[in-house]
Design a protein around this motif. Structure first.
Motif, PDB file in Angstrom:
ATOM      1  N   GLY A   1      58.010  77.618 -56.385  1.00  0.00           N
ATOM      2  CA  GLY A   1      57.875  79.069 -56.530  1.00  0.00           C
ATOM      3  C   GLY A   1      58.398  79.560 -57.870  1.00  0.00           C
ATOM      4  O   GLY A   1      57.713  80.307 -58.584  1.00  0.00           O
ATOM      5  N   ILE A   2      59.597  79.129 -58.221  1.00  0.00           N
ATOM      6  CA  ILE A   2      60.184  79.530 -59.504  1.00  0.00           C
ATOM      7  C   ILE A   2      59.298  79.057 -60.650  1.00  0.00           C
ATOM      8  O   ILE A   2      58.970  79.821 -61.564  1.00  0.00           O
ATOM      9  N   ALA A   3      58.875  77.791 -60.593  1.00  0.00           N
ATOM     10  CA  ALA A   3      58.073  77.219 -61.678  1.00  0.00           C
ATOM     11  C   ALA A   3      56.784  78.002 -61.897  1.00  0.00           C
ATOM     12  O   ALA A   3      56.387  78.253 -63.044  1.00  0.00           O
ATOM     13  N   CYS A   4      56.128  78.409 -60.807  1.00  0.00           N
ATOM     14  CA  CYS A   4      54.853  79.132 -60.935  1.00  0.00           C
ATOM     15  C   CYS A   4      55.050  80.502 -61.574  1.00  0.00           C
ATOM     16  O   CYS A   4      54.258  80.931 -62.415  1.00  0.00           O
ATOM     17  N   ILE A   5      56.097  81.204 -61.170  1.00  0.00           N
ATOM     18  CA  ILE A   5      56.358  82.524 -61.769  1.00  0.00           C
ATOM     19  C   ILE A   5      56.768  82.359 -63.235  1.00  0.00           C
ATOM     20  O   ILE A   5      56.276  83.079 -64.122  1.00  0.00           O
ATOM     21  N   VAL A   6      57.623  81.395 -63.528  1.00  0.00           N
ATOM     22  CA  VAL A   6      58.071  81.141 -64.904  1.00  0.00           C
ATOM     23  C   VAL A   6      56.881  80.785 -65.801  1.00  0.00           C
ATOM     24  O   VAL A   6      56.798  81.216 -66.957  1.00  0.00           O
ATOM     25  N   ALA A   7      55.932  80.010 -65.260  1.00  0.00           N
ATOM     26  CA  ALA A   7      54.778  79.542 -66.044  1.00  0.00           C
ATOM     27  C   ALA A   7      53.967  80.684 -66.634  1.00  0.00           C
ATOM     28  O   ALA A   7      53.328  80.531 -67.681  1.00  0.00           O
ATOM     29  N   GLN A   8      54.006  81.834 -65.971  1.00  0.00           N
ATOM     30  CA  GLN A   8      53.249  82.991 -66.463  1.00  0.00           C
ATOM     31  C   GLN A   8      53.738  83.445 -67.834  1.00  0.00           C
ATOM     32  O   GLN A   8      52.988  84.020 -68.605  1.00  0.00           O
ATOM     33  N   TYR A   9      55.013  83.202 -68.134  1.00  0.00           N
ATOM     34  CA  TYR A   9      55.578  83.634 -69.412  1.00  0.00           C
ATOM     35  C   TYR A   9      55.290  82.628 -70.524  1.00  0.00           C
ATOM     36  O   TYR A   9      55.481  82.919 -71.692  1.00  0.00           O
ATOM     37  N   PHE A  10      54.821  81.437 -70.152  1.00  0.00           N
ATOM     38  CA  PHE A  10      54.483  80.404 -71.130  1.00  0.00           C
ATOM     39  C   PHE A  10      52.967  80.150 -71.189  1.00  0.00           C
ATOM     40  O   PHE A  10      52.507  79.408 -72.045  1.00  0.00           O
ATOM     41  N   ASN A  11      52.223  80.770 -70.244  1.00  0.00           N
ATOM     42  CA  ASN A  11      50.775  80.547 -70.162  1.00  0.00           C
ATOM     43  C   ASN A  11      50.410  79.068 -70.078  1.00  0.00           C
ATOM     44  O   ASN A  11      49.546  78.589 -70.819  1.00  0.00           O
ATOM     45  N   VAL A  12      51.086  78.363 -69.197  1.00  0.00           N
ATOM     46  CA  VAL A  12      50.820  76.929 -69.035  1.00  0.00           C
ATOM     47  C   VAL A  12      50.660  76.611 -67.549  1.00  0.00           C
ATOM     48  O   VAL A  12      51.125  77.367 -66.691  1.00  0.00           O
ATOM     49  N   PRO A  13      50.008  75.493 -67.236  1.00  0.00           N
ATOM     50  CA  PRO A  13      49.928  75.078 -65.828  1.00  0.00           C
ATOM     51  C   PRO A  13      51.250  74.465 -65.353  1.00  0.00           C
ATOM     52  O   PRO A  13      52.100  74.096 -66.166  1.00  0.00           O
ATOM     53  N   VAL A  14      51.378  74.387 -64.046  1.00  0.00           N
ATOM     54  CA  VAL A  14      52.544  73.760 -63.413  1.00  0.00           C
ATOM     55  C   VAL A  14      52.075  72.487 -62.706  1.00  0.00           C
ATOM     56  O   VAL A  14      51.012  72.482 -62.084  1.00  0.00           O
ATOM     57  N   VAL A  15      52.854  71.434 -62.804  1.00  0.00           N
ATOM     58  CA  VAL A  15      52.629  70.241 -61.984  1.00  0.00           C
ATOM     59  C   VAL A  15      53.863  70.056 -61.123  1.00  0.00           C
ATOM     60  O   VAL A  15      54.989  70.184 -61.620  1.00  0.00           O
TER      61      VAL A  15
END
Lengths: 191, 191
Positions: free
Chosen positions: B63-77
């Motif tokens: 959950g944290i990773a997905c929300i954080v990813a929005q600020y970097f514009n990158v995918p999450v694995v």
């Protein structure tokens, strides 16, 4: 949802035994931009509904649920697949059979995080036989909360889960419903 | 990060055995607004870094990773905790010991989703003995990718994980570092 269907056609891989692999963008690597488009679509579909909380189940539902929650301004609770020693106090528990992993999980949610009268939206990545969603509904009803609806990314329309839930009067909105797949030809037909 | 520290003081529960329960807002029920503030802070901390992808581990990091990813514009694995029959092809694998659950997990990431030369940011909810992060670093290095840094919500500063990683030259940024906790008094001191 056209964008999701196109992505499934492009990056989904059909395997024998009616397996659809979408781990490129949905449930191993996660395309957060796509999840945001899904969030907007779920918000449009459940625009008039009162949603107090989103409930999902670990692990692959969590990412979608968190992004979707931003469009409803609500917290997310995820059901846990086995009793953790870090979860204390009382829990709502149910059993969910996973055909993918060929086992039965004990699934729990702390009683602190679903309250009587709360309106809950269930979010998950896949709907096939419907066992996971049925388990979450069981937990919500045990809590005296209200199942406002179910939002699914990919429904396997040729399996019975969606039909069984709709027959019970549960509102199920799936962004892509697969009518049929052919592993040999690699083709996917949407409803 | 003051907001997170205040939230831990308000809603965190200190239990015997140096257990800190933050399942009210971090890893069972999830406060998505708070996660967004954490995302902004991680972006500020890793502003000048090249980040191609975020890697986390199921379930509570997702959950944290997905929300954080929005600020970097990158995918999450997200790394998976046991071999699923739905993951085919080759995987990077490592073993991670969980003290919380008192067992050793096989943790895998499909080789398709970490590529040589990619700059990876690791995100997780907790850092204590550092086993999970060490396992993720192992996977990234096996893939020939670059560990750009580690972003943690809550670090238990009195356990050795953070120090061991920093001693190896890994950049670890924790938004709240707990210096000490007292279960009897219910107090928490931050570094």
């Amino acid at each position: 949802m056209k964008l999701l269907q196109e992505r499934i056609r492009r990056d989904g891989i059909v395997k024998d035994g009616n397996v659809l692999k979408v781990d490129n963008f949905l449930n191993h690597q996660m395309d957060i931009e796509l999840f945001n488009e899904m969030g907007k679509e779920f918000k449009r579909l459940f625009e008039v509904n009162r949603i107090d909380k989103i409930l999902t189940i670990e692990a692959s539902g969590i990412g979608i649920a968190c992004i979707v929650a931003q469009y409803f301004n609500v917290p997310v609770v995820f059901a846990k697949k086995s009793q953790s020693i870090n979860i204390d106090g009382e829990v709502y528990a149910t059993k969910i059979e996973s055909f993918t992993h060929k086992k039965v999980y004990d699934v729990i949610v702390s009683k602190k995080y679903i309250s009587p009268g709360e309106h809950i939206l269930i979010i998950d990545d896949f709907l096939a036989n419907g066992c996971a969603v049925a388990g979450l509904i069981d937990i919500i009803q045990n809590a005296g909360a209200i199942v406002e609806g179910v939002g699914i990314a990919v429904e396997k329309g040729f399996q019975q889960g969606g039909q069984l839930l709709r027959d019970k009067g549960v509102r199920v909105e799936s962004l892509a419903i697969i009518e049929s797949m052919d592993a040999a030809a690699g083709t996917i037909e949407f409803r």
